[in-house]
Design a protein around this motif. Sequence first.
Motif, short mmCIF file in Angstrom:
data_model
loop_
_atom_site.label_atom_id
_atom_site.label_comp_id
_atom_site.label_asym_id
_atom_site.label_seq_id
_atom_site.Cartn_x
_atom_site.Cartn_y
_atom_site.Cartn_z
N ALA A 157 0.84 -1.19 0.00
CA ALA A 157 0.00 0.00 0.00
C ALA A 157 0.88 1.24 0.00
O ALA A 157 2.01 1.22 0.48
N THR A 158 0.34 2.30 -0.56
CA THR A 158 1.10 3.53 -0.76
C THR A 158 0.56 4.61 0.18
O THR A 158 -0.64 4.81 0.27
N ALA A 159 1.46 5.30 0.85
CA ALA A 159 1.10 6.37 1.78
C ALA A 159 1.40 7.73 1.16
O ALA A 159 2.38 7.89 0.45
N ARG A 185 -2.98 -1.09 11.91
CA ARG A 185 -4.24 -0.34 11.86
C ARG A 185 -5.01 -0.57 10.57
O ARG A 185 -6.20 -0.28 10.49
N LYS A 186 -4.35 -1.09 9.52
CA LYS A 186 -4.97 -1.29 8.22
C LYS A 186 -5.11 -2.75 7.83
O LYS A 186 -5.49 -3.06 6.70
N SER A 187 -4.80 -3.65 8.77
CA SER A 187 -4.77 -5.09 8.45
C SER A 187 -5.85 -5.91 9.13
O SER A 187 -5.82 -7.14 9.06
N LEU A 208 -10.35 -0.60 -1.55
CA LEU A 208 -10.57 0.23 -0.36
C LEU A 208 -9.50 -0.13 0.66
O LEU A 208 -9.25 -1.32 0.91
N ASP A 209 -8.87 0.88 1.21
CA ASP A 209 -7.87 0.70 2.25
C ASP A 209 -8.48 1.19 3.55
O ASP A 209 -8.34 2.35 3.91
N MET A 210 -9.22 0.28 4.21
CA MET A 210 -9.89 0.67 5.46
C MET A 210 -8.83 0.83 6.55
O MET A 210 -7.84 0.09 6.60
N HIS A 254 -12.63 5.22 5.48
CA HIS A 254 -12.52 4.69 4.12
C HIS A 254 -11.41 5.42 3.39
O HIS A 254 -11.22 6.63 3.58
N GLU A 255 -10.66 4.70 2.59
CA GLU A 255 -9.76 5.30 1.60
C GLU A 255 -10.04 4.55 0.30
O GLU A 255 -9.86 3.34 0.24
N SER A 256 -10.52 5.24 -0.73
CA SER A 256 -10.79 4.58 -2.02
C SER A 256 -9.56 4.75 -2.90
O SER A 256 -9.04 5.87 -3.03
N GLU A 257 -9.10 3.67 -3.48
CA GLU A 257 -7.81 3.75 -4.18
C GLU A 257 -7.82 2.92 -5.46
O GLU A 257 -8.45 1.86 -5.52
N LEU A 258 -7.10 3.39 -6.46
CA LEU A 258 -6.81 2.56 -7.61
C LEU A 258 -5.89 1.43 -7.15
O LEU A 258 -4.85 1.68 -6.54
N GLY A 302 -2.65 4.59 -3.15
CA GLY A 302 -2.74 5.75 -2.27
C GLY A 302 -4.12 6.39 -2.29
O GLY A 302 -4.86 6.30 -3.26
N ALA A 303 -4.44 7.06 -1.17
CA ALA A 303 -5.77 7.64 -1.00
C ALA A 303 -5.83 9.06 -1.53
O ALA A 303 -4.98 9.88 -1.20
N PRO A 304 -6.85 9.35 -2.32
CA PRO A 304 -7.14 10.74 -2.65
C PRO A 304 -7.77 11.45 -1.45
O PRO A 304 -8.11 10.80 -0.45
MN MN Z 1 -4.39 4.09 1.78
#
Ligand code: MN
Length: 292
Positions: free
Chosen positions: A85-87, A192-194, A179-181, A148-152, A262-264
């Motif tokens: 995942a990209t930050a 926190r994201k796993s 989605l990167d919850m 929510h983080e919506s990502e390509l 990455g999240a917009p």
């Molecule tokens: Mn993300």
Amino acid sequence: MRIALFDDWRLGVVDPGGQTVRDVTAAVRGRSGGDPFGAGWWVRMCRDFADAGPHLIRAAAAATPVPLTSVRLRPPVLNPTKIVATASNYGEHVAEMRDAVLARVTGQVDAWLLDFDVFLKAPSSVIGPGTEVVLPRAAVDQGKEVHHESELALVIGRGGAAIPEAEALDHVLGYLVGLDMTVRGTGDRSRRKSYDTFTPLGPWLTTADEIADPQALDIRLEVAGELRQAANTGDMLVPIAGIIAYASSVMRLEPGDVILTGAPPGVGEVHPGERIEASITGLGTLRVGVRR
Ligand code: MN
């Protein structure tokens, strides 16, 4: 081509309109269903897609289309060795984290959290369309925000280490909605994201040849019918090829691995009972619910 996994992890080809699926399972040698310990067939297909693709096209042409409403779509990935995942890859998202979110949820602004980087999410956090994100009880009880983080997202075809940026897109099998919850707060980002269910992926995998310019796609996310995120992949600070080059300079990317880009801006909280709908141009709409 739009590749789906459905029902008992059968392999399907979705029509361009996204209404029907054709079962092409028989065109894949050595398939052993969704058993993660037998997922070699999927990994081989990702690696050898230049050879496998024409077989799938022929099989799809001979198959009967079945309405997507009559099958259960699974996440269109199987047992990836990792989810990279990209930050901090959209300027306006970095700004909202710096100016609002971090101070609210942690009481401090750690500068390193605002730097572009990659990190890992547990592959076991993947869920498919039409299922539900489960909010972790402990986090909810502590009053933590789950965002929510919506990502390509993309799936790696041919793997590699130290992939040059100029060749990076040749390693992409296809794109999908991710989605990167995230549980906001202090503590390690990967933890926190796993949480289980924290990486919805779908609704299917669109092969890279269908996407003329992956840096010109609109991303939209609605929660309970309210538009929360609307952005374009052209606004990435580091483009997809740069993410692949950077990630593969650290860790070998294997066929079937997933990268979230990455999240917009517009990240925000979700609550039990809400529906999340995320769409990306040409990739379809991913819908999941939220529950405790
Ligand atoms: Mn993300």
